[in-house]
Design an enzyme around this catalytic site. Structure first.
Site, PDB file in Angstrom:
ATOM      1  N   SER A 116      45.600  49.280  41.976  1.00 38.94           N
ATOM      2  CA  SER A 116      44.643  48.640  42.847  1.00 38.94           C
ATOM      3  C   SER A 116      43.716  49.665  43.502  1.00 38.94           C
ATOM      4  O   SER A 116      43.041  50.423  42.818  1.00 38.94           O
ATOM      5  CB  SER A 116      45.424  47.828  43.887  1.00 38.94           C
ATOM      6  OG  SER A 116      44.626  46.855  44.491  1.00 38.94           O
ATOM      7  N   HIS A 139      42.714  45.177  38.769  1.00 39.73           N
ATOM      8  CA  HIS A 139      42.682  43.716  38.875  1.00 39.73           C
ATOM      9  C   HIS A 139      41.438  43.287  39.629  1.00 39.73           C
ATOM     10  O   HIS A 139      40.716  44.116  40.198  1.00 39.73           O
ATOM     11  CB  HIS A 139      43.930  43.198  39.602  1.00 39.73           C
ATOM     12  CG  HIS A 139      44.000  43.614  41.038  1.00 39.73           C
ATOM     13  ND1 HIS A 139      43.701  42.783  42.081  1.00 39.73           N
ATOM     14  CD2 HIS A 139      44.315  44.802  41.604  1.00 39.73           C
ATOM     15  CE1 HIS A 139      43.840  43.424  43.230  1.00 39.73           C
ATOM     16  NE2 HIS A 139      44.212  44.667  42.959  1.00 39.73           N
TER      17      HIS A 139
END
Length: 284
Positions: A116, A139
């Site tokens: 992330s 993501h």
């Protein structure tokens, strides 16, 4: 300055009501016990645990600490050891820009996870090396938005901007087609894609396998789960709140909506109606 042609991200302003946390999927896979052994004075920066600064503890993976560390190192090559599931996107972006602007070589070692927001930091490396079993996770930004139609529209716009920035950085670093990067981020309904070491190297997220370095296992290392996550889980267990309701409740408390908290304790189903201010939790 970065030895690579990496984009510098400017004029990207966070909203006042935005809170950040590492995504559940990354936290579940994160092993905070993996840390590199080092000596004081080495030009090494360690980023372990959630990105950002924990207001309730001693964990400080903020841009302020990284900036101070770089100033202390000066114009020397620097090694950045990362093992983090992610966290505050804007802190991660600021650290990326700091490392990108460093006048000497930046080597990033992914010891366990660069997930992330931590994956954004890793992309600033002139050279990225990954240890056995390590992974990079990317993501789409996601969030819980509570408020009126204006808050919803603002939140959707911000999420789209965050996605664009992340895709720009990944595309520039890997040399992959922009469409491929977007598809990796959109995989699994936006939960993204995990790249283990060999695949990460093949896709351009890293260059090399890490050479052996001393690793210490911090047996007492905390998993660095954000304090608000623990509160959310307690609310879910004690009051039967759904995950989204618990997130909204904590966000309301953090934005000062005190009047919303008491009714929500008695009636979790009335939570949204009780909130008087829009709030948003983004995972990036």
């Amino acid at each position: 300055m970065s030895l690579r042609k990496l984009p510098e991200i400017r004029a990207f302003l966070p909203g006042d009501l935005i809170q950040f946390e590492a995504p559940d999927s990354a936290v579940a896979r994160f092993d905070g016990e993996l840390q590199a052994a080092g000596r004081p004075g080495d030009p090494v920066i360690s980023i372990y645990g959630a990105i950002g600064r924990d207001p309730y503890g001693d964990l400080d993976n903020s841009e302020r600490r990284i900036s101070a560390a770089l100033s202390s190192i000066g114009e020397r090559d620097v090694t950045v050891n990362i093992n983090s599931p992610g966290g505050n996107f804007f802190s991660g972006l600021a650290i990326y820009n700091l490392l990108r602007a460093h006048p000497a070589k930046v080597v990033v070692n992914v010891l366990g996870m660069a997930g992330s927001a931590a994956s954004i930091i890793a992309m600033a490396g002139d050279e990225i090396a990954m240890a056995d079993g390590s992974q990079i996770m990317i993501h789409k930004a996601s969030g819980v938005i509570v408020g009126n139609t204006y808050a919803l529209a603002e939140g959707m716009k911000l999420l789209a901007q965050v996605d664009e920035v992340m895709a720009e950085i990944y595309t520039a670093r890997t040399g992959a087609a922009a469409a491929d990067v977007v598809s990796w981020m959109e995989n699994d309904r936006g939960n993204g894609t995990v790249f283990l070491r060999d695949e990460a190297i093949a896709k351009g997220f890293a260059e090399t396998k890490m050479t052996a370095i001393p690793i210490r296992v911090a047996a007492s290392a905390a998993k660095n789960i954000p304090a608000e996550r623990e509160v959310e889980r307690a609310l879910m267990a004690a009051h039967g709140l759904s995950a989204s309701e618990a997130k909204a409740r904590v966000a309301a408390l953090k934005t000062g909506a005190r009047d919303a908290a008491e009714p929500a304790t008695r009636d979790a189903g009335a939570l949204v109606a009780a909130l008087t201010a829009a709030s948003m939790t983004i995972r990036a």
